[in-house]
Design an enzyme around this catalytic site. Structure first.
Site, PDB file in Angstrom:
ATOM      1  N   ARG A  80      37.081  52.657  42.282  1.00  0.00           N
ATOM      2  CA  ARG A  80      37.684  52.792  40.957  1.00  0.00           C
ATOM      3  C   ARG A  80      37.485  54.201  40.409  1.00  0.00           C
ATOM      4  NH1 ARG A  80      36.516  48.850  35.705  1.00  0.00           N
ATOM      5  NH2 ARG A  80      38.380  49.446  34.539  1.00  0.00           N
ATOM      6  N   HIS A  84      40.556  56.386  39.009  1.00  0.00           N
ATOM      7  CA  HIS A  84      40.582  56.857  37.621  1.00  0.00           C
ATOM      8  C   HIS A  84      40.560  58.381  37.540  1.00  0.00           C
ATOM      9  CE1 HIS A  84      39.673  53.115  35.039  1.00  0.00           C
ATOM     10  NE2 HIS A  84      40.149  52.715  36.208  1.00  0.00           N
ATOM     11  N   ASP A  85      39.950  59.026  38.509  1.00  0.00           N
ATOM     12  CA  ASP A  85      39.977  60.481  38.537  1.00  0.00           C
ATOM     13  C   ASP A  85      41.390  60.985  38.803  1.00  0.00           C
ATOM     14  OD1 ASP A  85      38.994  63.171  38.602  1.00  0.00           O
ATOM     15  OD2 ASP A  85      38.993  63.079  40.791  1.00  0.00           O
ATOM     16  N   VAL A  88      44.221  60.797  36.007  1.00  0.00           N
ATOM     17  CA  VAL A  88      44.077  61.631  34.802  1.00  0.00           C
ATOM     18  C   VAL A  88      44.006  63.088  35.239  1.00  0.00           C
ATOM     19  CG1 VAL A  88      42.702  62.102  32.750  1.00  0.00           C
ATOM     20  CG2 VAL A  88      42.902  59.757  33.601  1.00  0.00           C
ATOM     21  N   GLY A  90      45.113  64.527  37.754  1.00  0.00           N
ATOM     22  CA  GLY A  90      45.017  64.748  39.191  1.00  0.00           C
ATOM     23  C   GLY A  90      43.622  64.561  39.754  1.00  0.00           C
ATOM     24  N   ASP A  92      40.799  65.889  40.600  1.00  0.00           N
ATOM     25  CA  ASP A  92      40.084  67.158  40.384  1.00  0.00           C
ATOM     26  C   ASP A  92      38.636  66.972  39.959  1.00  0.00           C
ATOM     27  OD1 ASP A  92      40.456  66.164  37.836  1.00  0.00           O
ATOM     28  OD2 ASP A  92      41.185  68.053  36.983  1.00  0.00           O
ATOM     29  N   SER A  94      37.498  65.689  37.371  1.00  0.00           N
ATOM     30  CA  SER A  94      37.284  65.878  35.935  1.00  0.00           C
ATOM     31  C   SER A  94      36.562  64.701  35.304  1.00  0.00           C
ATOM     32  CB  SER A  94      38.623  66.116  35.221  1.00  0.00           C
ATOM     33  OG  SER A  94      39.538  65.071  35.506  1.00  0.00           O
ATOM     34  N   ASN A 111      37.352  53.995  30.947  1.00  0.00           N
ATOM     35  CA  ASN A 111      36.377  54.403  31.955  1.00  0.00           C
ATOM     36  C   ASN A 111      34.980  53.859  31.697  1.00  0.00           C
ATOM     37  OD1 ASN A 111      38.198  55.916  33.492  1.00  0.00           O
ATOM     38  ND2 ASN A 111      37.948  57.704  32.167  1.00  0.00           N
ATOM     39  N   HIS A 209      41.643  45.508  43.635  1.00  0.00           N
ATOM     40  CA  HIS A 209      41.039  44.457  42.821  1.00  0.00           C
ATOM     41  C   HIS A 209      40.505  43.309  43.660  1.00  0.00           C
ATOM     42  CE1 HIS A 209      43.250  45.678  38.840  1.00  0.00           C
ATOM     43  NE2 HIS A 209      42.392  46.574  39.273  1.00  0.00           N
ATOM     44  N   THR A 210      40.509  43.485  44.975  1.00  0.00           N
ATOM     45  CA  THR A 210      39.858  42.495  45.830  1.00  0.00           C
ATOM     46  C   THR A 210      38.336  42.634  45.782  1.00  0.00           C
ATOM     47  OG1 THR A 210      39.870  41.521  48.040  1.00  0.00           O
ATOM     48  CG2 THR A 210      39.888  43.913  47.934  1.00  0.00           C
ATOM     49  N   ASP A 261      37.962  39.268  42.017  1.00  0.00           N
ATOM     50  CA  ASP A 261      38.367  38.283  43.014  1.00  0.00           C
ATOM     51  C   ASP A 261      37.239  37.261  43.122  1.00  0.00           C
ATOM     52  OD1 ASP A 261      38.903  36.765  45.253  1.00  0.00           O
ATOM     53  OD2 ASP A 261      39.201  38.455  46.614  1.00  0.00           O
ATOM     54  N   ASP A 269      39.420  42.523  51.370  1.00  0.00           N
ATOM     55  CA  ASP A 269      40.327  41.731  52.189  1.00  0.00           C
ATOM     56  C   ASP A 269      41.629  41.485  51.437  1.00  0.00           C
ATOM     57  OD1 ASP A 269      39.733  39.752  50.309  1.00  0.00           O
ATOM     58  OD2 ASP A 269      38.268  38.755  51.608  1.00  0.00           O
TER      59      ASP A 269
END
Length: 341
Positions: A80, A84-85, A88, A90, A92, A94, A111, A209-210, A261, A269
């Site tokens: 994640r 998330h990097d 936002v 690209g 990078d 940040s 976040n 999200h597994t 999950d 999986d």
């Protein structure tokens, strides 16, 4: 996610090993077959540090596997973190910056449940001692995400291009680019399209999200309306009852978490897609994938784990190229501390 030495944790044995290698082969075939989607190279390459820091990728893998072995939940957090990097401004790094205080990306509400920063810090410290000022934090994030997920297989699930440089700014206000847990299909598709990703990428990357967890605050809108119970009709009633017990309708429960999950929460999986078909996707954004015919067809296809791994590998490569800073485009820097610009 269980340790391979722990019996059930190595969950493909015997003839299943053939399935694993079949997945690896198919990943390569699909990658080559869809190579046209990635013809424009932003300045990344495989084994970018082969000469400048030969131990870079082995160091990332060693530390990541050691820490995931001790805390399997890190796999979902590091995956994640990379997502998330990249969404936002690209890929990078940040999201790692601690400045400006209380106004940086990691302080933004979306976040709040992102983690794994301690893994990145440990890797960066080791690499700075071995190869000062060479390996970017952005590449560490990308490699650690791959290695964390791959730990259960004891083999890399996808290839990672490297050569990213780091950004120097981080603003919470930019986190609006992240897809919302409550978004409908059109909103999700728009968020992905803004990053140059398509509906296949949307469905494949949602497969992350597994593993991992979500806060009760992201689930309760599907369970309650004001003070009354009001279950989303797109949510399986049996699962809803379980979630109501774990996420009661009060402020105290908002910080609690539930597995994304519930069937195989620590295994990377394809069960996530079977969950979607059975109305057992946890978030509204998960359920939204079944409300579009094209996306639903992809969901059905990715219930095959080999196809899921292949599609996920391709989409991770595409996401890993989003707005990267590289020597080729003359942007970015190598931060010597990942938390400081």
């Amino acid at each position: 996610m269980r340790r391979p030495s722990g019996g059930a944790g190595w969950w493909w044995r015997g003839g299943g090993a053939v399935a694993w290698w079949g997945a690896v082969v198919l990943c390569h075939l699909v990658t080559r077959g869809r190579a046209g989607l990635l013809e424009t190279n932003p300045g990344l390459a495989y084994n970018f540090y082969q000469t400048s820091c030969p131990s870079a990728e082995a160091t990332v893998k060693s530390i990541t596997w050691q820490m995931v072995a001790a805390n399997p939940a890190l796999a979902g957090r590091l995956l994640r973190l990379h997502f998330h990097d990249c969404f936002v401004q690209g890929c990078d790094a940040s999201i790692l910056l601690d400045t400006p205080a209380s106004q940086n990306e990691k302080s933004a509400p979306p976040n709040g449940s992102v983690g794994g920063y301690e893994v990145i810090d440990a890797i960066k410290t080791k690499l700075e001692a071995a190869c000062p000022g060479v390996v970017s934090c952005a590449d560490i994030v990308a490699l650690a995400a791959r290695d964390a997920v791959s730990y259960q297989f004891q083999a890399s699930l996808w290839q990672v291009e490297t050569g990213r440089r780091d950004g120097s700014s981080s603003l919470a206000s930019n986190a609006g680019a992240l897809p919302s847990f409550s978004a409908g299909f059109s909103g999700l598709l728009a968020s992905f399209a803004a990053q140059g990703l398509d509906v296949t990428d949307l469905v494949a990357l949602s497969g992350a999200h597994t593993i991992g967890k979500a806060s009760c605050s992201s689930v309760t809108p599907r369970l309650y309306a004001g003070n009354a119970t009001s279950v989303d009709p797109l949510l399986d009633s049996t699962l809803a009852a379980v979630l109501i017990s774990k996420c009661p309708n009060n402020a105290a429960s908002s910080a609690a978490t539930v597995d994304l999950d519930g069937n195989t929460p620590l295994k990377f999986d394809g069960v996530y897609y079977t969950n979607l078909i059975n109305k057992r996707g946890l978030l509204a954004s998960d359920a939204a994938l079944m409300q579009n015919a094209a996306a639903a067809a992809i969901v059905n296809d990715l219930t095959n784990p080999i196809r899921f791994y292949a599609a996920f590998a391709m989409s991770m490569k595409k996401m890993g190229r989003v707005n990267v800073l590289t020597a080729k485009n003359g942007k970015g820097k190598i931060r010597t501390q990942c938390r400081a610009p």
